[in-house]
Design a protein around this motif. Sequence first.
Motif, PDB file in Angstrom:
ATOM      1  N   ASN A   1      58.700  49.750 -14.228  1.00  0.00           N
ATOM      2  CA  ASN A   1      57.869  48.560 -14.274  1.00  0.00           C
ATOM      3  C   ASN A   1      56.410  48.968 -14.110  1.00  0.00           C
ATOM      4  OD1 ASN A   1      57.474  45.508 -14.046  1.00  0.00           O
ATOM      5  ND2 ASN A   1      56.432  46.292 -12.241  1.00  0.00           N
ATOM      6  N   LEU A   2      55.551  48.442 -14.971  1.00  0.00           N
ATOM      7  CA  LEU A   2      54.114  48.657 -14.841  1.00  0.00           C
ATOM      8  C   LEU A   2      53.427  47.319 -14.619  1.00  0.00           C
ATOM      9  CD1 LEU A   2      53.308  51.101 -17.802  1.00  0.00           C
ATOM     10  CD2 LEU A   2      53.518  51.668 -15.371  1.00  0.00           C
ATOM     11  N   SER A   3      52.552  47.270 -13.640  1.00  0.00           N
ATOM     12  CA  SER A   3      51.661  46.130 -13.494  1.00  0.00           C
ATOM     13  C   SER A   3      50.470  46.405 -14.394  1.00  0.00           C
ATOM     14  CB  SER A   3      51.186  45.992 -12.046  1.00  0.00           C
ATOM     15  OG  SER A   3      52.262  45.646 -11.220  1.00  0.00           O
ATOM     16  N   VAL A   4      50.114  45.451 -15.220  1.00  0.00           N
ATOM     17  CA  VAL A   4      49.007  45.622 -16.160  1.00  0.00           C
ATOM     18  C   VAL A   4      48.102  44.400 -16.122  1.00  0.00           C
ATOM     19  CG1 VAL A   4      50.307  47.173 -17.682  1.00  0.00           C
ATOM     20  CG2 VAL A   4      50.348  44.723 -18.111  1.00  0.00           C
ATOM     21  N   SER A   5      46.850  44.598 -16.469  1.00  0.00           N
ATOM     22  CA  SER A   5      45.896  43.493 -16.455  1.00  0.00           C
ATOM     23  C   SER A   5      46.009  42.617 -17.701  1.00  0.00           C
ATOM     24  CB  SER A   5      44.468  44.031 -16.333  1.00  0.00           C
ATOM     25  OG  SER A   5      44.171  44.899 -17.409  1.00  0.00           O
ATOM     26  N   ASP A   6      46.583  43.155 -18.781  1.00  0.00           N
ATOM     27  CA  ASP A   6      46.731  42.404 -20.026  1.00  0.00           C
ATOM     28  C   ASP A   6      48.065  42.782 -20.665  1.00  0.00           C
ATOM     29  OD1 ASP A   6      46.601  41.349 -22.629  1.00  0.00           O
ATOM     30  OD2 ASP A   6      44.440  41.647 -22.751  1.00  0.00           O
ATOM     31  N   VAL A   7      49.088  41.969 -20.426  1.00  0.00           N
ATOM     32  CA  VAL A   7      50.436  42.259 -20.911  1.00  0.00           C
ATOM     33  C   VAL A   7      50.466  42.306 -22.439  1.00  0.00           C
ATOM     34  CG1 VAL A   7      52.822  41.420 -21.034  1.00  0.00           C
ATOM     35  CG2 VAL A   7      51.588  41.366 -18.855  1.00  0.00           C
ATOM     36  N   ALA A   8      49.855  41.337 -23.097  1.00  0.00           N
ATOM     37  CA  ALA A   8      49.907  41.264 -24.560  1.00  0.00           C
ATOM     38  C   ALA A   8      49.261  42.493 -25.197  1.00  0.00           C
ATOM     39  CB  ALA A   8      49.229  39.991 -25.046  1.00  0.00           C
TER      40      ALA A   8
ATOM     41  N   GLY B   1      49.314  41.778 -13.513  1.00  0.00           N
ATOM     42  CA  GLY B   1      48.835  42.011 -12.157  1.00  0.00           C
ATOM     43  C   GLY B   1      47.424  41.480 -12.014  1.00  0.00           C
ATOM     44  N   ARG B   2      47.114  40.955 -10.859  1.00  0.00           N
ATOM     45  CA  ARG B   2      45.758  40.438 -10.627  1.00  0.00           C
ATOM     46  C   ARG B   2      44.760  41.576 -10.489  1.00  0.00           C
ATOM     47  NH1 ARG B   2      47.021  35.557  -6.440  1.00  0.00           N
ATOM     48  NH2 ARG B   2      48.285  34.365  -7.899  1.00  0.00           N
ATOM     49  N   GLU B   3      45.136  42.576  -9.740  1.00  0.00           N
ATOM     50  CA  GLU B   3      44.286  43.754  -9.569  1.00  0.00           C
ATOM     51  C   GLU B   3      45.137  44.976  -9.854  1.00  0.00           C
ATOM     52  OE1 GLU B   3      41.865  44.090  -6.078  1.00  0.00           O
ATOM     53  OE2 GLU B   3      41.817  41.913  -5.829  1.00  0.00           O
ATOM     54  N   VAL B   4      44.847  45.641 -10.946  1.00  0.00           N
ATOM     55  CA  VAL B   4      45.613  46.809 -11.339  1.00  0.00           C
ATOM     56  C   VAL B   4      44.751  48.039 -11.101  1.00  0.00           C
ATOM     57  CG1 VAL B   4      46.782  47.985 -13.229  1.00  0.00           C
ATOM     58  CG2 VAL B   4      46.890  45.492 -13.057  1.00  0.00           C
ATOM     59  N   HIS B   5      45.190  48.877 -10.157  1.00  0.00           N
ATOM     60  CA  HIS B   5      44.447  50.087  -9.820  1.00  0.00           C
ATOM     61  C   HIS B   5      45.434  51.219  -9.593  1.00  0.00           C
ATOM     62  CE1 HIS B   5      40.754  47.798  -9.320  1.00  0.00           C
ATOM     63  NE2 HIS B   5      41.426  46.955  -8.556  1.00  0.00           N
TER      64      HIS B   5
ATOM     65  N   ALA C   1      45.159  53.291 -21.852  1.00  0.00           N
ATOM     66  CA  ALA C   1      45.831  52.214 -22.571  1.00  0.00           C
ATOM     67  C   ALA C   1      45.278  50.862 -22.140  1.00  0.00           C
ATOM     68  CB  ALA C   1      47.332  52.266 -22.295  1.00  0.00           C
ATOM     69  N   PRO C   2      45.308  49.891 -23.043  1.00  0.00           N
ATOM     70  CA  PRO C   2      44.942  48.533 -22.635  1.00  0.00           C
ATOM     71  C   PRO C   2      45.870  48.076 -21.516  1.00  0.00           C
ATOM     72  CG  PRO C   2      45.184  48.683 -25.023  1.00  0.00           C
ATOM     73  CD  PRO C   2      45.685  49.969 -24.449  1.00  0.00           C
ATOM     74  N   GLY C   3      45.310  47.444 -20.525  1.00  0.00           N
ATOM     75  CA  GLY C   3      46.109  46.955 -19.411  1.00  0.00           C
ATOM     76  C   GLY C   3      45.894  47.729 -18.131  1.00  0.00           C
ATOM     77  N   GLY C   4      45.235  48.911 -18.216  1.00  0.00           N
ATOM     78  CA  GLY C   4      44.860  49.611 -16.999  1.00  0.00           C
ATOM     79  C   GLY C   4      45.682  50.815 -16.607  1.00  0.00           C
ATOM     80  N   PHE C   5      46.409  51.421 -17.531  1.00  0.00           N
ATOM     81  CA  PHE C   5      47.158  52.631 -17.205  1.00  0.00           C
ATOM     82  C   PHE C   5      46.839  53.716 -18.224  1.00  0.00           C
ATOM     83  CE2 PHE C   5      49.702  50.069 -20.006  1.00  0.00           C
ATOM     84  CZ  PHE C   5      50.370  50.945 -20.842  1.00  0.00           C
ATOM     85  N   MET C   6      47.247  54.930 -17.924  1.00  0.00           N
ATOM     86  CA  MET C   6      46.969  56.055 -18.803  1.00  0.00           C
ATOM     87  C   MET C   6      48.268  56.560 -19.422  1.00  0.00           C
ATOM     88  SD  MET C   6      44.779  59.596 -18.097  1.00  0.00           S
ATOM     89  CE  MET C   6      45.060  59.437 -16.378  1.00  0.00           C
ATOM     90  N   VAL C   7      48.149  57.098 -20.644  1.00  0.00           N
ATOM     91  CA  VAL C   7      49.290  57.649 -21.365  1.00  0.00           C
ATOM     92  C   VAL C   7      48.980  59.105 -21.712  1.00  0.00           C
ATOM     93  CG1 VAL C   7      50.621  57.544 -23.512  1.00  0.00           C
ATOM     94  CG2 VAL C   7      49.987  55.433 -22.337  1.00  0.00           C
ATOM     95  N   GLU C   8      49.971  59.970 -21.499  1.00  0.00           N
ATOM     96  CA  GLU C   8      49.887  61.353 -21.954  1.00  0.00           C
ATOM     97  C   GLU C   8      50.789  61.514 -23.179  1.00  0.00           C
ATOM     98  OE1 GLU C   8      50.359  66.005 -20.561  1.00  0.00           O
ATOM     99  OE2 GLU C   8      51.575  64.490 -19.534  1.00  0.00           O
ATOM    100  N   VAL C   9      50.313  62.304 -24.151  1.00  0.00           N
ATOM    101  CA  VAL C   9      51.107  62.614 -25.348  1.00  0.00           C
ATOM    102  C   VAL C   9      51.214  64.128 -25.434  1.00  0.00           C
ATOM    103  CG1 VAL C   9      51.342  62.299 -27.829  1.00  0.00           C
ATOM    104  CG2 VAL C   9      50.219  60.520 -26.462  1.00  0.00           C
TER     105      VAL C   9
END
Length: 117
Positions: free
Chosen positions: A7-14, A52-56, A103-111
Motif C-alpha cells: 500500500n502506498l499513500s499518495v497525494s494524487d491517486v489518479a 494521503g493528506r501529507e505524504v512524506h 512519480a506523481p503522488g509523492g514517491f520514487m521509482v527505480e528502474v
Amino acid sequence: MKLNHLNLSVSDVAAAREFLETFFNMTCEVSRGNGFALMYDDDGLALTLMKGREVHYPKTFYIGFSQKNKEQVNKINQCLRENGFDVKPPGYAHGCYTFYVDAPGGFMVEVPCYSES
C-alpha cells in the motif's frame, strides 16, 4: 514466502495510477476517484494507492520495476523523458544499471537491470 501486497499513500491517486498504468503496465482493477485504487502487475502483486493528506517518504524510499535488460531500462527512461519527466540517463549504481524517477503522488521509482545484457 512472496511479498504480494503493498500500500502506498499518495497525494494524487489518479495521477499515480495513470503513471503506473502508462509506464509500468500495471492494471487498475478498482478505482474510487482520487481516494483509492487497486492495481495489479503481471505477476499478481496487488498495489493499493490511498489518498494521503501529507505524504512524506524518506529520501531513500522507493519502489522498483526490474527489467530484463539494459535496452528496456533505456526505453523506459526515454519514454519518461519524451513525456516531460525530469530523469537522468541510466547508469551503474549499487551493482546494477538503473535510474530513478519521481512519480506523481509523492514517491520514487527505480528502474534497474541486474544482468549484464
